[in-house]
Design a protein around this motif. Structure first.
Motif, PDB file in Angstrom:
ATOM      1  N   ALA A  29       0.827  -1.206   0.000  1.00 59.13           N
ATOM      2  CA  ALA A  29       0.000   0.000   0.000  1.00 59.13           C
ATOM      3  C   ALA A  29       0.862   1.256   0.000  1.00 59.13           C
ATOM      4  N   PHE A  30       1.919   1.257   0.776  1.00 57.55           N
ATOM      5  CA  PHE A  30       2.828   2.407   0.856  1.00 57.55           C
ATOM      6  C   PHE A  30       3.494   2.660  -0.498  1.00 57.55           C
ATOM      7  N   ASN A  31       4.072   1.628  -1.073  1.00 58.11           N
ATOM      8  CA  ASN A  31       4.826   1.792  -2.320  1.00 58.11           C
ATOM      9  C   ASN A  31       3.927   1.972  -3.534  1.00 58.11           C
ATOM     10  N   MET A  32       2.694   1.487  -3.470  1.00 58.17           N
ATOM     11  CA  MET A  32       1.759   1.747  -4.555  1.00 58.17           C
ATOM     12  C   MET A  32       1.460   3.240  -4.642  1.00 58.17           C
ATOM     13  N   GLY A  33       1.403   3.914  -3.512  1.00 60.21           N
ATOM     14  CA  GLY A  33       1.199   5.360  -3.522  1.00 60.21           C
ATOM     15  C   GLY A  33       2.345   6.082  -4.222  1.00 60.21           C
ATOM     16  N   ILE A  34       3.567   5.610  -3.987  1.00 60.12           N
ATOM     17  CA  ILE A  34       4.732   6.206  -4.649  1.00 60.12           C
ATOM     18  C   ILE A  34       4.690   5.928  -6.146  1.00 60.12           C
ATOM     19  N   MET A  35       4.373   4.683  -6.527  1.00 56.12           N
ATOM     20  CA  MET A  35       4.317   4.348  -7.943  1.00 56.12           C
ATOM     21  C   MET A  35       3.235   5.134  -8.660  1.00 56.12           C
ATOM     22  N   MET A  36       2.083   5.283  -8.037  1.00 56.08           N
ATOM     23  CA  MET A  36       1.007   6.060  -8.639  1.00 56.08           C
ATOM     24  C   MET A  36       1.418   7.505  -8.861  1.00 56.08           C
ATOM     25  N   ALA A  37       2.131   8.063  -7.883  1.00 57.74           N
ATOM     26  CA  ALA A  37       2.600   9.443  -8.035  1.00 57.74           C
ATOM     27  C   ALA A  37       3.625   9.553  -9.153  1.00 57.74           C
ATOM     28  N   ALA A  38       4.506   8.566  -9.255  1.00 57.37           N
ATOM     29  CA  ALA A  38       5.513   8.573 -10.324  1.00 57.37           C
ATOM     30  C   ALA A  38       4.837   8.539 -11.694  1.00 57.37           C
ATOM     31  N   VAL A  39       3.818   7.685 -11.837  1.00 53.42           N
ATOM     32  CA  VAL A  39       3.095   7.590 -13.102  1.00 53.42           C
ATOM     33  C   VAL A  39       2.356   8.893 -13.391  1.00 53.42           C
ATOM     34  N   TRP A  40       1.755   9.474 -12.371  1.00 55.93           N
ATOM     35  CA  TRP A  40       1.016  10.724 -12.558  1.00 55.93           C
ATOM     36  C   TRP A  40       1.927  11.847 -13.022  1.00 55.93           C
ATOM     37  N   HIS A  41       3.092  11.993 -12.384  1.00 51.72           N
ATOM     38  CA  HIS A  41       4.015  13.068 -12.774  1.00 51.72           C
ATOM     39  C   HIS A  41       4.573  12.845 -14.178  1.00 51.72           C
ATOM     40  N   PHE A  42       4.650  11.604 -14.589  1.00 47.42           N
ATOM     41  CA  PHE A  42       5.218  11.284 -15.908  1.00 47.42           C
ATOM     42  C   PHE A  42       4.178  11.386 -17.027  1.00 47.42           C
ATOM     43  N   THR A  43       2.929  11.010 -16.726  1.00 50.96           N
ATOM     44  CA  THR A  43       1.913  10.922 -17.775  1.00 50.96           C
ATOM     45  C   THR A  43       0.695  11.807 -17.542  1.00 50.96           C
ATOM     46  N   GLY A  44       0.510  12.275 -16.307  1.00 46.32           N
ATOM     47  CA  GLY A  44      -0.702  13.015 -15.981  1.00 46.32           C
ATOM     48  C   GLY A  44      -1.912  12.128 -15.787  1.00 46.32           C
ATOM     49  N   MET A  45      -1.682  10.829 -15.680  1.00 46.61           N
ATOM     50  CA  MET A  45      -2.791   9.880 -15.548  1.00 46.61           C
ATOM     51  C   MET A  45      -2.731   9.181 -14.188  1.00 46.61           C
ATOM     52  N   VAL A  46      -3.899   8.750 -13.731  1.00 51.32           N
ATOM     53  CA  VAL A  46      -4.008   8.091 -12.430  1.00 51.32           C
ATOM     54  C   VAL A  46      -4.115   6.577 -12.622  1.00 51.32           C
TER      55      VAL A  46
END
Length: 281
Positions: free
Chosen positions: A253-270
């Protein structure tokens, strides 16, 4: 120390309860970086709060004032204390908006008390943990020192880092790493101590030292198929059974939050889901 080890960097993690003028002078003389472990509004779940003692608080504040660039706090997220907005607000109100607060991560389940207490997240609370991490990193990609984790995730993709090249989270699987107490006892890691099964040798008999108390994540099936293993790196390698299962859920759960943020900053998608790919088709 600086004269004997001119290229070494020294750091200490402490709860700050034993600070006094003599120790502050020693810290300054040897340019030691200090991290104070404190869970902010959730400190009462961990144990006594040194900030409740006026004398201890005075020395912690003196350290922050005298060495602002070399002192900060680290918090552990728990079931009842994983709201990063509340954590940031608490420290800002205590020490000002510029105080650095990092995260040691999410609590791992090392014992039965943690398993039924601070480490026992319900499914909804795990989702809340992921969302809290994600939202904090959307507002600030370097929040709580997690920017390095985002950059590492990007680098793992850019360099196509294979899982075989990934080390354990703690680094204690490295042949160059060893945890030793002042009596020369060698232990699994600095968190275990050298009592019981976690004493794995002594420096006087160096060749007999053997790290036989842990399991590398490469031997855990769930890790080898995990989408966040490049960030989690197997969590704690000496846990097993239900303790590992619970810790794994928390780390996911902790690291999924980091991965989601990384994807968002890279693509603008959730990210809304992760699907496995069958490499044989």
């Amino acid at each position: 120390m600086a004269a004997r080890f001119p290229t070494a960097a020294f750091s200490i993690i402490t709860n700050g309860s034993l600070l006094d003028r003599e120790k502050l002078d020693f810290i300054a003389a040897h340019d030691i970086a200090i991290t104070i472990s404190h869970d902010g509004p959730g400190q009462h779940l961990r144990g006594p709060d040194p900030l409740d003692d006026p004398d201890r608080q005075r020395w912690i504040e003196a350290l922050l004032t005298e060495r602002p660039g070399r002192t900060g706090f680290n918090a552990v997220l728990t079931r009842e204390n994983h709201d990063l907005k509340a954590l940031k607000t608490w420290f800002a109100e205590k020490f000002g908006p510029d105080i650095f607060v990092g995260l040691e991560g999410v609590v791992n389940v090392y014992d039965a008390a943690t398993a039924i207490g601070t480490g026992r997240f319900e499914p909804a609370e795990l989702n809340s943990l992921t969302r809290s991490i994600f939202e904090a990193l959307i507002d600030d990609p370097n929040a709580f020192g997690l920017g390095e984790r985002i950059n590492e995730f990007y680098a793992s993709i850019q360099r196509r880092r294979p899982i075989e090249a990934l080390g354990q989270k703690c680094g204690m699987d490295s042949p160059d790493a060893i945890a030793v107490d002042l009596r020369g006892n060698v232990m699994t890691c600095q968190n275990t101590g050298a009592k019981g099964v976690h004493k794995i040798g002594h420096v006087a008999d160096f060749d007999a030292i053997a790290l036989d108390t842990a399991m590398h994540f490469a031997f855990r099936e769930e890790c080898m198929s995990c989408p966040v293993v490049q960030l989690c790196k197997g969590s704690c390698m000496f846990l097993e059974g239900e303790f590992f299962k619970q810790s794994c859920a928390n780390e996911f759960a902790f690291n999924m939050g980091i991965m989601m943020a990384a994807v968002w900053h890279f693509t603008g998608m959730v990210v809304v889901g992760v699907n496995a790919i069958d490499n044989e088709n």
